[in-house]
Design a protein around this motif. Structure first.
Motif, short mmCIF file in Angstrom:
data_model
loop_
_atom_site.label_atom_id
_atom_site.label_comp_id
_atom_site.label_asym_id
_atom_site.label_seq_id
_atom_site.Cartn_x
_atom_site.Cartn_y
_atom_site.Cartn_z
N SER A 102 45.71 37.31 31.15
CA SER A 102 45.17 37.19 32.38
C SER A 102 44.38 36.22 32.79
CB SER A 102 44.47 38.54 32.49
OG SER A 102 45.12 39.79 32.48
N LEU A 103 43.62 35.63 31.83
CA LEU A 103 42.77 34.41 32.14
C LEU A 103 43.59 33.04 32.10
CD1 LEU A 103 39.86 35.15 29.60
CD2 LEU A 103 39.66 34.71 32.29
N VAL A 157 43.20 40.35 27.96
CA VAL A 157 42.20 39.22 28.42
C VAL A 157 42.76 37.80 28.35
CG1 VAL A 157 39.93 38.08 27.63
CG2 VAL A 157 40.07 40.56 27.65
N GLN A 167 36.53 46.17 31.24
CA GLN A 167 37.31 46.93 32.16
C GLN A 167 38.49 47.45 31.60
OE1 GLN A 167 36.35 48.20 34.73
NE2 GLN A 167 35.26 47.18 36.39
N SER A 168 38.91 46.46 30.47
CA SER A 168 40.18 46.50 29.85
C SER A 168 39.90 47.83 28.99
CB SER A 168 40.73 45.57 29.25
OG SER A 168 41.08 44.60 30.23
N THR A 223 33.81 36.38 33.68
CA THR A 223 35.35 36.87 33.92
C THR A 223 35.93 37.51 32.79
OG1 THR A 223 35.75 35.46 36.11
CG2 THR A 223 37.38 36.48 34.95
N GLY A 224 35.64 36.95 31.76
CA GLY A 224 36.06 37.40 30.18
C GLY A 224 35.32 38.32 29.90
N GLY A 274 35.36 37.16 26.70
CA GLY A 274 35.98 38.30 25.96
C GLY A 274 35.69 38.74 24.49
N LEU A 322 43.78 34.36 36.25
CA LEU A 322 42.44 34.32 36.54
C LEU A 322 41.80 32.97 36.34
CD1 LEU A 322 41.17 37.82 35.47
CD2 LEU A 322 41.83 36.83 37.64
N LEU A 366 36.42 41.52 32.27
CA LEU A 366 37.72 41.81 31.75
C LEU A 366 37.95 42.56 30.51
CD1 LEU A 366 40.62 41.38 33.12
CD2 LEU A 366 40.79 39.34 31.71
#
Length: 262
Positions: A97-98, A94, A76-77, A69-70, A173, A102, A73
């Protein structure tokens, strides 16, 4: 003719009444389970078994979910922010949001699929094989023996899992940011810590505790009220996972509104 027209309304009414009945039973079940957390005796061995099952054996799937997910993210960011020359905000996006959303939500959904189903299947099997009635015969309260330790374990274990997931997700991330997107490691980490606030971490951990309560509650409740043999246990397991997932997403909005609404 009139009876035919009223049939859909009658079915709707029966559905509403059944839903209200289920919500009422769930509320009473939750109150009784919570009350047993405050009264002796305390079954420490059962608590520790449930805690290890949730915290330790769920760690691999939660960690994998967090790290990917990181990574996604960050990618996409970067894709979106590059259009506005705002790549410097990627680290802050990141981590926030986490930590806020998320991390708690995805970890809870993973645990719901694993632990909620496990609780429902285990307790449901005990119900249909009359083991719960046997506990009552032996003067052991099933709510205190089967439900309370699992709820307490989930409420304590899930915030710990989410804390680990947050760290691993931020590391994912950071890995993509430094190895693929060309960020300087020190600058990326500085941006991460500059924008992260204590309220963000606290809100995520509170969400995790609430989600843990919901997962354990729905798993034990669906299992405790299962009937109909093996087919009933399977239905209870499915119901526990689906209900937990929906409640997690709904409560996430409610808690976000409480914490961050201006």
């Amino acid at each position: 003719m009139g009876a035919i027209l009223l049939d859909p309304l009658a079915a709707l009414g029966r559905g509403v009444i059944a839903a209200c009945h289920a919500v009422g039973n769930l509320g009473l079940f939750a109150l009784e389970a919570t009350s047993h957390l405050l009264r002796p005796p305390f079954y420490g061995r059962l608590f520790w078994r449930a805690f290890v099952e949730i915290a330790w054996f769920s760690l691999p799937v939660v960690a994998l979910t967090a790290v990917f997910t990181g990574m996604v993210l960050a990618l996409q960011s970067y894709t979106g922010f590059a259009r506005f020359n705002a790549q410097s905000a990627i680290a802050s996006v990141v981590v926030i949001s986490l930590v806020r959303e998320l991390g708690p939500v995805l970890a809870a959904l993973m645990v719901a699929g694993r632990i909620g189903a496990s609780f429902a299947a285990e307790i449901g099997t005990m119900r249909v094989t009359d083991q719960i009635d046997a506990l009552t015969t032996l003067s052991t309260n099933p709510m205190k023996y089967l439900v309370a330790p699992r709820i307490l374990a989930a409420v304590i274990a899930l915030p710990l899992l989410v804390l680990v997931a947050d760290v691993i997700g931020v590391m994912g991330g950071w890995l993509i940011g430094t190895q693929k997107l060309g960020f300087v490691s020190a600058a990326y980490l500085k941006s991460t810590f500059d924008y992260l606030e204590a309220d963000d971490v606290v809100s995520g951990l509170v969400k995790a505790a609430v989600f843990g309560f919901v997962i354990a509650l729905m798993g034990t409740w669906c299992g405790y009220n299962s009937k109909g043999g093996a087919q009933g246990v399977g239905g209870a397991t499915t119901k526990a996972v689906v209900a937990s997932s929906i409640l997690i997403l709904a409560l996430d909005y409610v808690l976000t509104e409480i914490f961050f609404a201006q």
